[in-house]
Design a protein around this motif. Sequence first.
Motif, PDB file in Angstrom:
ATOM      1  N   ILE A   1       0.767  -0.940   0.129  1.00  0.00           N
ATOM      2  CA  ILE A   1       0.014  -0.100  -0.114  1.00  0.00           C
ATOM      3  C   ILE A   1       0.911   1.305   0.067  1.00  0.00           C
ATOM      4  N   VAL A   2       0.474   2.297  -0.745  1.00  0.00           N
ATOM      5  CA  VAL A   2       1.087   3.565  -0.764  1.00  0.00           C
ATOM      6  C   VAL A   2      -0.151   4.587  -0.398  1.00  0.00           C
ATOM      7  N   VAL A   3       0.039   5.219   0.618  1.00  0.00           N
ATOM      8  CA  VAL A   3      -1.195   5.939   1.261  1.00  0.00           C
ATOM      9  C   VAL A   3      -1.009   7.358   1.800  1.00  0.00           C
ATOM     10  N   THR A   4      -1.638   8.005   1.529  1.00  0.00           N
ATOM     11  CA  THR A   4      -1.244   9.692   1.982  1.00  0.00           C
ATOM     12  C   THR A   4      -2.562   9.901   2.820  1.00  0.00           C
ATOM     13  N   THR A   5      -2.105  10.814   3.924  1.00  0.00           N
ATOM     14  CA  THR A   5      -3.148  11.181   4.868  1.00  0.00           C
ATOM     15  C   THR A   5      -2.673  12.710   5.245  1.00  0.00           C
ATOM     16  N   GLY A   6      -3.710  13.319   5.833  1.00  0.00           N
ATOM     17  CA  GLY A   6      -3.364  14.734   6.131  1.00  0.00           C
ATOM     18  C   GLY A   6      -3.160  14.816   7.708  1.00  0.00           C
ATOM     19  N   GLY A   7      -3.406  13.582   8.375  1.00  0.00           N
ATOM     20  CA  GLY A   7      -3.004  13.596   9.818  1.00  0.00           C
ATOM     21  C   GLY A   7      -1.460  13.566   9.979  1.00  0.00           C
ATOM     22  N   TRP A   8      -0.957  13.994  11.307  1.00  0.00           N
ATOM     23  CA  TRP A   8       0.336  13.782  11.740  1.00  0.00           C
ATOM     24  C   TRP A   8       0.640  12.339  11.905  1.00  0.00           C
ATOM     25  N   GLU A   9       1.818  11.957  11.995  1.00  0.00           N
ATOM     26  CA  GLU A   9       2.364  10.424  12.117  1.00  0.00           C
ATOM     27  C   GLU A   9       1.971  10.410  13.740  1.00  0.00           C
ATOM     28  N   SER A  10       2.050  11.271  14.575  1.00  0.00           N
ATOM     29  CA  SER A  10       1.538  11.011  16.081  1.00  0.00           C
ATOM     30  C   SER A  10       0.128  10.624  15.946  1.00  0.00           C
ATOM     31  N   HIS A  11      -0.658  11.223  15.250  1.00  0.00           N
ATOM     32  CA  HIS A  11      -2.058  11.076  15.233  1.00  0.00           C
ATOM     33  C   HIS A  11      -2.324   9.644  15.142  1.00  0.00           C
ATOM     34  N   TYR A  12      -1.457   8.836  14.511  1.00  0.00           N
ATOM     35  CA  TYR A  12      -1.678   7.498  14.031  1.00  0.00           C
ATOM     36  C   TYR A  12      -0.665   6.372  14.641  1.00  0.00           C
ATOM     37  N   SER A  13      -0.130   6.996  15.885  1.00  0.00           N
ATOM     38  CA  SER A  13       1.010   6.290  16.749  1.00  0.00           C
ATOM     39  C   SER A  13      -0.033   5.340  17.824  1.00  0.00           C
ATOM     40  N   ALA A  14       0.645   4.649  18.441  1.00  0.00           N
ATOM     41  CA  ALA A  14       0.064   3.576  19.664  1.00  0.00           C
ATOM     42  C   ALA A  14      -0.929   4.424  20.454  1.00  0.00           C
ATOM     43  N   ARG A  15      -0.843   5.430  20.581  1.00  0.00           N
ATOM     44  CA  ARG A  15      -1.665   6.297  21.402  1.00  0.00           C
ATOM     45  C   ARG A  15      -2.378   7.300  20.938  1.00  0.00           C
ATOM     46  N   GLY A  16      -2.125   7.565  19.630  1.00  0.00           N
ATOM     47  CA  GLY A  16      -2.667   8.672  18.782  1.00  0.00           C
ATOM     48  C   GLY A  16      -4.290   8.661  18.820  1.00  0.00           C
ATOM     49  N   ILE A  17      -4.768   9.599  18.569  1.00  0.00           N
ATOM     50  CA  ILE A  17      -6.255  10.053  18.557  1.00  0.00           C
ATOM     51  C   ILE A  17      -6.949   9.066  17.490  1.00  0.00           C
ATOM     52  N   ASN A  18      -6.225   8.995  16.298  1.00  0.00           N
ATOM     53  CA  ASN A  18      -6.761   8.072  15.169  1.00  0.00           C
ATOM     54  C   ASN A  18      -6.551   6.552  15.377  1.00  0.00           C
ATOM     55  N   GLY A  19      -6.002   6.312  16.174  1.00  0.00           N
ATOM     56  CA  GLY A  19      -5.399   4.734  16.534  1.00  0.00           C
ATOM     57  C   GLY A  19      -4.231   4.688  15.498  1.00  0.00           C
ATOM     58  N   PRO A  20      -3.629   3.427  15.976  1.00  0.00           N
ATOM     59  CA  PRO A  20      -2.388   2.965  15.216  1.00  0.00           C
ATOM     60  C   PRO A  20      -2.757   2.812  13.605  1.00  0.00           C
ATOM     61  N   ILE A  21      -1.871   3.260  12.902  1.00  0.00           N
ATOM     62  CA  ILE A  21      -1.970   3.145  11.401  1.00  0.00           C
ATOM     63  C   ILE A  21      -1.812   1.578  11.067  1.00  0.00           C
ATOM     64  N   ASP A  22      -1.131   0.805  11.795  1.00  0.00           N
ATOM     65  CA  ASP A  22      -1.219  -0.518  11.272  1.00  0.00           C
ATOM     66  C   ASP A  22      -2.687  -1.314  11.452  1.00  0.00           C
ATOM     67  N   ASP A  23      -3.255  -0.760  12.748  1.00  0.00           N
ATOM     68  CA  ASP A  23      -4.652  -1.298  12.879  1.00  0.00           C
ATOM     69  C   ASP A  23      -5.624  -0.559  11.671  1.00  0.00           C
ATOM     70  N   ILE A  24      -5.365   0.543  11.520  1.00  0.00           N
ATOM     71  CA  ILE A  24      -6.573   1.132  10.461  1.00  0.00           C
ATOM     72  C   ILE A  24      -6.347   0.434   9.167  1.00  0.00           C
ATOM     73  N   LEU A  25      -5.089   0.007   8.842  1.00  0.00           N
ATOM     74  CA  LEU A  25      -4.687  -0.622   7.651  1.00  0.00           C
ATOM     75  C   LEU A  25      -4.947  -2.094   7.583  1.00  0.00           C
ATOM     76  N   PHE A  26      -5.197  -2.761   8.673  1.00  0.00           N
ATOM     77  CA  PHE A  26      -5.367  -4.121   9.028  1.00  0.00           C
ATOM     78  C   PHE A  26      -6.298  -4.516   7.941  1.00  0.00           C
ATOM     79  N   PRO A  27      -7.441  -4.249   8.149  1.00  0.00           N
ATOM     80  CA  PRO A  27      -8.615  -4.686   7.144  1.00  0.00           C
ATOM     81  C   PRO A  27      -8.135  -4.544   5.596  1.00  0.00           C
ATOM     82  N   ILE A  28      -7.321  -3.849   5.277  1.00  0.00           N
ATOM     83  CA  ILE A  28      -6.962  -3.745   3.711  1.00  0.00           C
ATOM     84  C   ILE A  28      -5.649  -4.831   3.456  1.00  0.00           C
TER      85      ILE A  28
END
Length: 258
Positions: free
Chosen positions: A149-176
Amino acid sequence: MNVLIVYAHPERRSLNGALNDFAVARLRAEGHHVQVSDLYAMNWKAPLDANDVRERNGDAPFHASLDSKHAFENGLQSRDIEIEQEKLRWADALILQFPMWWFSMPAIMKGWVERVYAYGFGYGVGEHSGTHWGDRYGEGMMAGKRAMIVVTTGGWESHYSARGINGPIDDILFPIQHGVLFYPGFDVLPPFVVYQTNMMDDSRLDATFDALGQRLDRLFDDAPIAFRKQNHGDYAIPHLTLRDELAAGQSGFAAHID
């Protein structure tokens, strides 16, 4: 090697457009053969429906999986579906490139998956028995091929960290990564994620190109994510739950990575 890029962004002059152009040029410079399915440019039909089956009895209720199976087995699929399946058969590697919209891929790309992954092609293959529950999750029609996957997002890397508000990026991408890619058999590489796309200047763009180029150069060398294969002993069949002695104390997505 043969590389298929499925690209989903409505504006070619965007950051995604620039990344796509760079990827095609870099891969070809390394001697690979590249095809791009530019879904917006193709005016790709996203909905899976009865129009995907040629010579269908219009009075019969539409059943997504059974109609898909009938069409695939009898050469009655819509031609646009057949063309994309031919590209997947040709490819040694698949790259899905898209902006993250509402925590997933754009609808047009989801529609590509739903229509191209026909019953008998993307799913519904292999025997079902007491020791083997279909060719999937590490087996299937795409076994032996790679995907990233090559994916872009407007959020900060910290937003997608283990304790980030958006949830870990690996979890978000897991279904894909686990569902859309590993399910039909792809060896799935770690994703290439571009964060804070609204803060992209020339210097950062050059650095992004350099990082992406390095990943593309190693497309056929990097180790894939170590997802557990379904039929290799880690899961109790037919319940398909991890055996008690594996990933003790763990649950959720991470438990399915060895």
